[in-house]
Design a protein around this motif. Structure first.
Motif, PDB file in Angstrom:
ATOM      1  N   SER A   6     -68.734 -11.159  60.599  1.00  0.00           N
ATOM      2  CA  SER A   6     -68.482 -10.472  59.308  1.00  0.00           C
ATOM      3  C   SER A   6     -67.279  -9.555  58.295  1.00  0.00           C
ATOM      4  O   SER A   6     -67.405  -9.498  57.538  1.00  0.00           O
ATOM      5  CB  SER A   6     -69.393  -9.375  59.760  1.00  0.00           C
ATOM      6  OG  SER A   6     -71.018  -9.204  60.315  1.00  0.00           O
ATOM      7  N   GLU A   9     -66.791 -13.262  57.198  1.00  0.00           N
ATOM      8  CA  GLU A   9     -67.039 -12.644  55.263  1.00  0.00           C
ATOM      9  C   GLU A   9     -66.968 -12.074  54.585  1.00  0.00           C
ATOM     10  O   GLU A   9     -66.461 -12.295  53.588  1.00  0.00           O
ATOM     11  CB  GLU A   9     -68.839 -13.289  55.821  1.00  0.00           C
ATOM     12  CG  GLU A   9     -69.675 -14.035  55.287  1.00  0.00           C
ATOM     13  CD  GLU A   9     -69.234 -14.617  54.150  1.00  0.00           C
ATOM     14  OE1 GLU A   9     -69.781 -15.280  53.303  1.00  0.00           O
ATOM     15  OE2 GLU A   9     -68.752 -15.584  55.298  1.00  0.00           O
ATOM     16  N   LYS A  10     -66.943 -11.236  54.901  1.00  0.00           N
ATOM     17  CA  LYS A  10     -66.581 -10.017  53.468  1.00  0.00           C
ATOM     18  C   LYS A  10     -65.235  -9.921  52.779  1.00  0.00           C
ATOM     19  O   LYS A  10     -65.368 -10.421  52.280  1.00  0.00           O
ATOM     20  CB  LYS A  10     -66.573  -8.264  54.110  1.00  0.00           C
ATOM     21  CG  LYS A  10     -65.866  -7.431  53.294  1.00  0.00           C
ATOM     22  CD  LYS A  10     -66.101  -5.776  54.154  1.00  0.00           C
ATOM     23  CE  LYS A  10     -65.482  -4.995  53.207  1.00  0.00           C
ATOM     24  NZ  LYS A  10     -66.288  -3.747  53.894  1.00  0.00           N
ATOM     25  N   GLU A 138     -72.008  -5.327  49.049  1.00  0.00           N
ATOM     26  CA  GLU A 138     -72.333  -4.896  50.263  1.00  0.00           C
ATOM     27  C   GLU A 138     -73.962  -6.093  50.651  1.00  0.00           C
ATOM     28  O   GLU A 138     -74.082  -6.391  51.618  1.00  0.00           O
ATOM     29  CB  GLU A 138     -72.262  -3.493  50.427  1.00  0.00           C
ATOM     30  CG  GLU A 138     -72.541  -3.295  51.986  1.00  0.00           C
ATOM     31  CD  GLU A 138     -71.107  -3.933  53.300  1.00  0.00           C
ATOM     32  OE1 GLU A 138     -72.062  -3.469  54.143  1.00  0.00           O
ATOM     33  OE2 GLU A 138     -70.716  -4.081  52.303  1.00  0.00           O
ATOM     34  N   ILE A 141     -73.358  -8.962  50.913  1.00  0.00           N
ATOM     35  CA  ILE A 141     -72.539  -9.182  52.782  1.00  0.00           C
ATOM     36  C   ILE A 141     -73.938  -9.418  53.995  1.00  0.00           C
ATOM     37  O   ILE A 141     -74.018 -10.400  55.024  1.00  0.00           O
ATOM     38  CB  ILE A 141     -71.577  -8.358  52.714  1.00  0.00           C
ATOM     39  CG1 ILE A 141     -70.293  -8.346  52.022  1.00  0.00           C
ATOM     40  CG2 ILE A 141     -71.136  -8.355  54.623  1.00  0.00           C
ATOM     41  CD1 ILE A 141     -69.050  -7.875  52.038  1.00  0.00           C
ATOM     42  N   GLN A 144     -75.258 -12.854  53.994  1.00  0.00           N
ATOM     43  CA  GLN A 144     -75.239 -12.943  54.974  1.00  0.00           C
ATOM     44  C   GLN A 144     -75.160 -13.131  56.684  1.00  0.00           C
ATOM     45  O   GLN A 144     -74.995 -14.030  57.226  1.00  0.00           O
ATOM     46  CB  GLN A 144     -73.103 -12.985  54.719  1.00  0.00           C
ATOM     47  CG  GLN A 144     -73.102 -13.532  53.159  1.00  0.00           C
ATOM     48  CD  GLN A 144     -73.261 -14.696  53.332  1.00  0.00           C
ATOM     49  OE1 GLN A 144     -73.024 -15.992  53.855  1.00  0.00           O
ATOM     50  NE2 GLN A 144     -73.338 -15.366  51.617  1.00  0.00           N
TER      51      GLN A 144
END
Length: 502
Positions: A6, A9-10, A138, A141, A144
């Motif tokens: 995470s 990915e962010k 956000e 995300i 995702q």
């Protein structure tokens, strides 16, 4: 892993969205129609153009301002004509640079790309800002993460199953013992391994030493520390190594072998796991120590022999009495009983009066009758006197000393034909030292072994079951701080004299 992916990915999304915002800002700022509208301060034309561009973009907002940073277009029409917020427009308006910025504006904190708007002559006449709010990022995300969550849950479940299977496998290997129980068992094994009197060596399937205790190192004369012996081939440490190497997987018990020139009695037990030999444990003990124990145990046999001799003599006497009574020779029977009783009572009274030590009294009376059975006269010196014995030796050790010397005197006397069959014994504990003297008229001690007579295994006997008695006597006397003297008797025989201090 979910948190790590995470975060990655962010960071990747922030980078990509930031590049997208910067590219859009540059492309919009480079449009000639926009430059013309900004130069003329035509807010309607700017609005028409910006509205069409915003419909084609996924950006949260597009803001266009003049050279002073005053808004010419904003998604909120009420804020048109107001100063652009964030305080990050300077580099674009003053230096003409395009850049990314993360600041808090009228719509909240956002990631925005800024680019200067230039006139045809290159002058900076405005600024374009394309932004994506962090709340919008956000939400992307979260989408995702939702796609990542299911594979991570499946991976977690797979890892839990693997961990459970691995745990079962390890517990089977550890015989269902918990780590603390296994550690305690290992410590107990080490203590037991070192506490046994016998030498112990454990080897693996490759005949390399995996464990060896202190007794084994002492008996084999090994001076190396244990950690230097572990892992070494056993045939390089113990010579010869045939006992360890031959017939793998087969057990051996009480085999006589030679380890590093030391005669031992050794046993070997195989270690098998699932029927496959994984090594063995070898236990061994010095052969001379076994002989010593046998000799000490033989003292019990000597006591039994003494009792048998007394019983044998009494049976002969009773048989004679029965015959005399049968022929009605009553006077002869009475005389025999009186003589036998007087002789027996005399030796019993003498021994019990002069030796006030019950184990010693029992030994001497038994030896007296044993001597009679062998046709030898055992004479006690009139100067014998023992009230008590020093506690530096136990009763068994005192009995072993006296019994061994008397037995050796009996054997030596029987080996010398024609000599007086007399053995004399003197034992006195009234002075500063306890003095024991045993004299025989036997075969004597050959000069070749006289200086070595107290060594283990040295003997004048040919029966093969001796060589320990005098070694034990010498060991006990030295233990008590005493001395032993050997002299020749006249005309033949040997005199052993022992002095043991109080």
């Amino acid at each position: 892993m979910t948190g790590y992916f995470s975060r990655m990915e962010k960071e990747r999304l922030h980078y990509q969205v930031g590049q997208r915002a910067l590219v859009q800002a540059r492309q919009i700022a480079a449009m000639p129609s926009l430059a013309a509208a900004v130069a003329q301060q035509d807010t309607d034309a700017v609005k028409t153009l910006a509205t069409r561009l915003r419909a084609l973009s996924d950006a949260t907002y597009i803001t266009i301002g003049d050279s002073r940073g005053v808004r010419l277009f904003h998604v909120d029409e009420e804020k048109i004509g107001a100063q652009m917020e964030g305080g990050d427009s300077g580099p674009a308006l003053k230096d003409g640079r395009s850049y990314l910025s993360e600041r808090r504006g009228s719509l909240g904190t956002s990631l925005r790309g800024k680019a200067p708007v230039r006139a045809a002559d290159g002058r900076i006449i405005g600024i374009v800002s394309v932004g994506y709010t962090l709340s919008q990022l956000e939400s992307w995300i979260c989408l995702q993460r939702q796609t990542l969550l299911l594979p991570m849950l499946l991976l977690l479940l797979f890892l839990l199953v693997c961990a459970w299977c691995f745990s079962l496998h390890i517990k089977r290997q550890m015989r269902s013992l918990e780590p603390d129980a296994l550690a305690r068992l290992l410590i107990q094994q080490e203590v037991l391994f070192e506490s046994v009197f016998e030498g112990l060596i454990a080897i693996d399937a490759e005949h390399r030493i995996t464990a060896i205790n202190q007794a084994a190192r002492r008996m084999l004369g090994l001076v190396q520390p244990v950690h230097l012996l572990i892992g070494e081939p056993v045939q390089e440490i113990v010579h010869p190594g045939s006992f360890f190497l031959d017939a793998p997987g087969q057990d051996k018990k009480d085999d006589i072998a030679s380890f590093n020139n030391v005669k031992v009695i050794a046993s070997r037990m195989s270690i098998c796991i699932n029927g496959i030999p994984q090594g063995s444990v070898i236990s061994f003990r010095n052969k001379d120590d076994i002989n010593t124990l046998s000799l000490q145990l033989s003292q019990i046999q000597q006591y039994a022999d003494n009792l048998r001799a007394m019983r044998h003599e009494q049976i002969n006497t009773l048989s004679t009495l029965a015959g005399l009574l049968h022929i009605k020779a009553y006077d002869d029977a009475v005389n025999m009983i009186q003589a036998q009783s007087a002789r027996h009572q005399k030796i019993v009274d003498y021994v019990t009066m002069n030796f006030r030590n019950n184990p010693l009294v029992g030994l001497l009376i038994g030896k007296y009758y044993r001597a009679q059975e062998l046709g030898i006269e055992l004479i006690f010196d009139p100067g014998c006197e023992v009230a008590e014995l020093p506690e530096s030796l136990t009763h068994n050790e005192w009995i072993s000393i006296v019994g061994n010397l008397l037995d050796n005197a009996f054997i030596a006397t029987l080996k010398q034909p024609g000599s007086p069959r007399v053995v004399e014994c003197y034992l006195n504990a009234q002075g500063e030292d306890v003095v024991l003297e045993v004299a025989d008229h036997g075969c004597g001690i050959p000069e070749a072994i006289r200086t070595r007579i107290f060594e283990r295994g040295i003997t004048t006997s040919t029966s093969g079951d001796h060589g320990i008695g005098l070694w034990l006597v010498d060991s006990y006397v030295r233990q008590a701080g005493g001395t032993i003297f050997i002299d020749d008797n006249t005309p033949t025989g040997t005199i052993f004299t022992l002095t043991i201090p109080w």
